[in-house]
Write a protein that holds these residues in place. Sequence first.
Motif, PDB file in Angstrom:
ATOM      1  N   SER A  64       0.609  -1.388   0.027  1.00 44.08           N
ATOM      2  CA  SER A  64       0.020   0.079  -0.067  1.00 44.08           C
ATOM      3  C   SER A  64       0.823   1.174  -0.067  1.00 44.08           C
ATOM      4  O   SER A  64       0.556   2.242  -0.860  1.00 44.08           O
ATOM      5  CB  SER A  64      -0.989  -0.011   1.173  1.00 44.08           C
ATOM      6  OG  SER A  64      -1.769  -1.130   1.211  1.00 44.08           O
ATOM      7  N   ILE A  65       1.784   1.458   0.940  1.00 45.57           N
ATOM      8  CA  ILE A  65       2.692   2.415   0.962  1.00 45.57           C
ATOM      9  C   ILE A  65       3.348   2.620  -0.526  1.00 45.57           C
ATOM     10  O   ILE A  65       3.617   3.633  -1.135  1.00 45.57           O
ATOM     11  CB  ILE A  65       3.607   2.132   2.059  1.00 45.57           C
ATOM     12  CG1 ILE A  65       2.944   2.417   3.433  1.00 45.57           C
ATOM     13  CG2 ILE A  65       4.763   3.374   1.941  1.00 45.57           C
ATOM     14  CD1 ILE A  65       3.821   2.268   4.698  1.00 45.57           C
ATOM     15  N   ASP A  66       3.883   1.519  -0.953  1.00 44.62           N
ATOM     16  CA  ASP A  66       4.612   1.615  -2.349  1.00 44.62           C
ATOM     17  C   ASP A  66       3.553   2.089  -3.545  1.00 44.62           C
ATOM     18  O   ASP A  66       4.049   2.891  -4.232  1.00 44.62           O
ATOM     19  CB  ASP A  66       5.050   0.155  -2.863  1.00 44.62           C
ATOM     20  CG  ASP A  66       6.432  -0.410  -2.038  1.00 44.62           C
ATOM     21  OD1 ASP A  66       6.893   0.519  -1.281  1.00 44.62           O
ATOM     22  OD2 ASP A  66       6.441  -1.442  -2.190  1.00 44.62           O
ATOM     23  N   LEU A  67       2.293   1.838  -3.464  1.00 42.18           N
ATOM     24  CA  LEU A  67       1.355   2.211  -4.231  1.00 42.18           C
ATOM     25  C   LEU A  67       1.110   3.748  -4.232  1.00 42.18           C
ATOM     26  O   LEU A  67       0.838   4.717  -5.208  1.00 42.18           O
ATOM     27  CB  LEU A  67       0.138   1.648  -4.272  1.00 42.18           C
ATOM     28  CG  LEU A  67       0.236   0.027  -4.927  1.00 42.18           C
ATOM     29  CD1 LEU A  67      -1.228  -0.718  -4.411  1.00 42.18           C
ATOM     30  CD2 LEU A  67       0.315  -0.003  -6.373  1.00 42.18           C
ATOM     31  N   VAL A  68       1.040   4.441  -3.113  1.00 44.19           N
ATOM     32  CA  VAL A  68       0.963   5.575  -2.794  1.00 44.19           C
ATOM     33  C   VAL A  68       2.316   6.631  -3.085  1.00 44.19           C
ATOM     34  O   VAL A  68       2.177   7.435  -3.724  1.00 44.19           O
ATOM     35  CB  VAL A  68       0.777   6.098  -1.215  1.00 44.19           C
ATOM     36  CG1 VAL A  68       0.935   7.379  -0.884  1.00 44.19           C
ATOM     37  CG2 VAL A  68      -0.614   5.366  -0.834  1.00 44.19           C
ATOM     38  N   LEU A  69       3.462   5.922  -2.938  1.00 44.11           N
ATOM     39  CA  LEU A  69       4.478   6.615  -3.563  1.00 44.11           C
ATOM     40  C   LEU A  69       4.680   6.663  -4.994  1.00 44.11           C
ATOM     41  O   LEU A  69       5.155   7.699  -5.507  1.00 44.11           O
ATOM     42  CB  LEU A  69       5.867   5.614  -2.970  1.00 44.11           C
ATOM     43  CG  LEU A  69       6.046   5.847  -1.448  1.00 44.11           C
ATOM     44  CD1 LEU A  69       7.182   4.912  -1.099  1.00 44.11           C
ATOM     45  CD2 LEU A  69       6.215   7.485  -1.197  1.00 44.11           C
ATOM     46  N   VAL A  70       4.138   5.464  -5.705  1.00 49.17           N
ATOM     47  CA  VAL A  70       4.127   5.650  -7.159  1.00 49.17           C
ATOM     48  C   VAL A  70       3.213   6.694  -7.573  1.00 49.17           C
ATOM     49  O   VAL A  70       3.647   7.356  -8.643  1.00 49.17           O
ATOM     50  CB  VAL A  70       3.938   4.293  -7.611  1.00 49.17           C
ATOM     51  CG1 VAL A  70       3.661   4.211  -8.964  1.00 49.17           C
ATOM     52  CG2 VAL A  70       5.104   3.146  -7.314  1.00 49.17           C
ATOM     53  N   THR A 124       2.040   9.190  -6.043  1.00 52.84           N
ATOM     54  CA  THR A 124       2.451  10.566  -5.730  1.00 52.84           C
ATOM     55  C   THR A 124       3.864  10.888  -6.606  1.00 52.84           C
ATOM     56  O   THR A 124       3.884  12.191  -7.293  1.00 52.84           O
ATOM     57  CB  THR A 124       3.039  10.526  -4.179  1.00 52.84           C
ATOM     58  OG1 THR A 124       2.141  10.246  -3.514  1.00 52.84           O
ATOM     59  CG2 THR A 124       3.546  11.945  -4.078  1.00 52.84           C
ATOM     60  N   CYS A 125       4.722   9.957  -6.988  1.00 50.36           N
ATOM     61  CA  CYS A 125       5.772  10.312  -8.031  1.00 50.36           C
ATOM     62  C   CYS A 125       4.952  10.603  -9.255  1.00 50.36           C
ATOM     63  O   CYS A 125       5.440  11.643 -10.106  1.00 50.36           O
ATOM     64  CB  CYS A 125       6.706   9.168  -8.240  1.00 50.36           C
ATOM     65  SG  CYS A 125       7.828   9.170  -9.247  1.00 50.36           S
ATOM     66  N   LEU A 126       3.947  10.058  -9.810  1.00 48.61           N
ATOM     67  CA  LEU A 126       3.342  10.113 -11.129  1.00 48.61           C
ATOM     68  C   LEU A 126       2.628  11.550 -11.026  1.00 48.61           C
ATOM     69  O   LEU A 126       2.823  12.228 -12.083  1.00 48.61           O
ATOM     70  CB  LEU A 126       2.257   9.269 -11.682  1.00 48.61           C
ATOM     71  CG  LEU A 126       3.019   7.814 -11.819  1.00 48.61           C
ATOM     72  CD1 LEU A 126       1.921   6.786 -12.003  1.00 48.61           C
ATOM     73  CD2 LEU A 126       3.726   7.956 -13.067  1.00 48.61           C
ATOM     74  N   ALA A 127       2.205  11.980  -9.802  1.00 49.98           N
ATOM     75  CA  ALA A 127       1.557  13.318  -9.670  1.00 49.98           C
ATOM     76  C   ALA A 127       2.833  14.372  -9.779  1.00 49.98           C
ATOM     77  O   ALA A 127       2.422  15.470 -10.538  1.00 49.98           O
ATOM     78  CB  ALA A 127       0.967  13.447  -8.313  1.00 49.98           C
ATOM     79  N   GLY A 128       3.860  14.165  -9.307  1.00 48.44           N
ATOM     80  CA  GLY A 128       5.006  15.268  -9.268  1.00 48.44           C
ATOM     81  C   GLY A 128       5.597  15.126 -10.912  1.00 48.44           C
ATOM     82  O   GLY A 128       5.659  16.271 -11.175  1.00 48.44           O
ATOM     83  N   PHE A 140      -5.622  10.285  -6.257  1.00 49.02           N
ATOM     84  CA  PHE A 140      -5.214  10.371  -4.737  1.00 49.02           C
ATOM     85  C   PHE A 140      -3.706  10.636  -4.562  1.00 49.02           C
ATOM     86  O   PHE A 140      -3.153  11.345  -3.687  1.00 49.02           O
ATOM     87  CB  PHE A 140      -5.318   8.987  -4.199  1.00 49.02           C
ATOM     88  CG  PHE A 140      -4.949   8.530  -2.824  1.00 49.02           C
ATOM     89  CD1 PHE A 140      -5.507   9.084  -1.681  1.00 49.02           C
ATOM     90  CD2 PHE A 140      -3.607   7.952  -2.701  1.00 49.02           C
ATOM     91  CE1 PHE A 140      -5.335   8.864  -0.559  1.00 49.02           C
ATOM     92  CE2 PHE A 140      -3.280   7.679  -1.314  1.00 49.02           C
ATOM     93  CZ  PHE A 140      -3.897   8.076  -0.252  1.00 49.02           C
ATOM     94  N   GLY A 141      -2.808  10.371  -5.671  1.00 44.42           N
ATOM     95  CA  GLY A 141      -1.596  10.652  -5.721  1.00 44.42           C
ATOM     96  C   GLY A 141      -1.359  12.160  -5.751  1.00 44.42           C
ATOM     97  O   GLY A 141      -0.471  12.803  -4.996  1.00 44.42           O
ATOM     98  N   GLU A 142      -2.358  12.969  -6.299  1.00 47.73           N
ATOM     99  CA  GLU A 142      -2.270  14.512  -6.517  1.00 47.73           C
ATOM    100  C   GLU A 142      -2.477  14.958  -5.178  1.00 47.73           C
ATOM    101  O   GLU A 142      -1.987  16.001  -4.981  1.00 47.73           O
ATOM    102  CB  GLU A 142      -2.996  14.986  -7.564  1.00 47.73           C
ATOM    103  CG  GLU A 142      -2.571  14.813  -8.957  1.00 47.73           C
ATOM    104  CD  GLU A 142      -3.489  15.066 -10.183  1.00 47.73           C
ATOM    105  OE1 GLU A 142      -4.159  16.158  -9.767  1.00 47.73           O
ATOM    106  OE2 GLU A 142      -3.277  14.715 -11.094  1.00 47.73           O
ATOM    107  N   SER A 143      -3.315  14.361  -4.484  1.00 42.64           N
ATOM    108  CA  SER A 143      -3.741  14.929  -2.959  1.00 42.64           C
ATOM    109  C   SER A 143      -2.654  14.928  -2.166  1.00 42.64           C
ATOM    110  O   SER A 143      -2.375  15.735  -1.423  1.00 42.64           O
ATOM    111  CB  SER A 143      -5.090  14.206  -2.504  1.00 42.64           C
ATOM    112  OG  SER A 143      -6.106  14.332  -3.448  1.00 42.64           O
ATOM    113  N   TYR A 168      -0.755  17.792  -0.492  1.00 45.04           N
ATOM    114  CA  TYR A 168      -0.531  17.828   0.924  1.00 45.04           C
ATOM    115  C   TYR A 168       0.850  18.006   1.373  1.00 45.04           C
ATOM    116  O   TYR A 168       1.456  18.588   2.143  1.00 45.04           O
ATOM    117  CB  TYR A 168      -1.095  16.871   1.637  1.00 45.04           C
ATOM    118  CG  TYR A 168      -1.089  16.821   3.352  1.00 45.04           C
ATOM    119  CD1 TYR A 168      -1.773  17.667   3.978  1.00 45.04           C
ATOM    120  CD2 TYR A 168      -0.119  15.696   3.704  1.00 45.04           C
ATOM    121  CE1 TYR A 168      -1.722  17.443   5.296  1.00 45.04           C
ATOM    122  CE2 TYR A 168       0.201  15.959   5.061  1.00 45.04           C
ATOM    123  CZ  TYR A 168      -0.740  16.517   5.884  1.00 45.04           C
ATOM    124  OH  TYR A 168      -0.699  16.682   7.384  1.00 45.04           O
ATOM    125  N   SER A 169       1.755  17.050   0.605  1.00 48.66           N
ATOM    126  CA  SER A 169       3.176  17.014   1.214  1.00 48.66           C
ATOM    127  C   SER A 169       3.776  18.445   0.812  1.00 48.66           C
ATOM    128  O   SER A 169       4.492  19.197   1.538  1.00 48.66           O
ATOM    129  CB  SER A 169       3.838  15.931   0.367  1.00 48.66           C
ATOM    130  OG  SER A 169       3.545  14.887   0.358  1.00 48.66           O
TER     131      SER A 169
END
Length: 73
Positions: free
Chosen positions: A11-17, A19-23, A52-55, A59-60
Amino acid sequence: MTLFGKAVHVSIDLVLVSTCLAGIKRNTGLSPNLALIESQTAREYTRKYLRFGESVYDYSVASCGTSKYFERK
């Protein structure tokens, strides 16, 4: 590692991927071509995943912007 531990790790890996795509999207304008996904359901879940990654990215950035450990140059 237990099943729960593996689920948390994935789950954490999926969030990181995501978020990286959003960046990448925010900095370059490039985004995945969702038109290549044939299934409408899979396309919708992929859109939700990317949103969700963009959110998380927003936030970050906001958290870092208010932190004393980061400065704008």
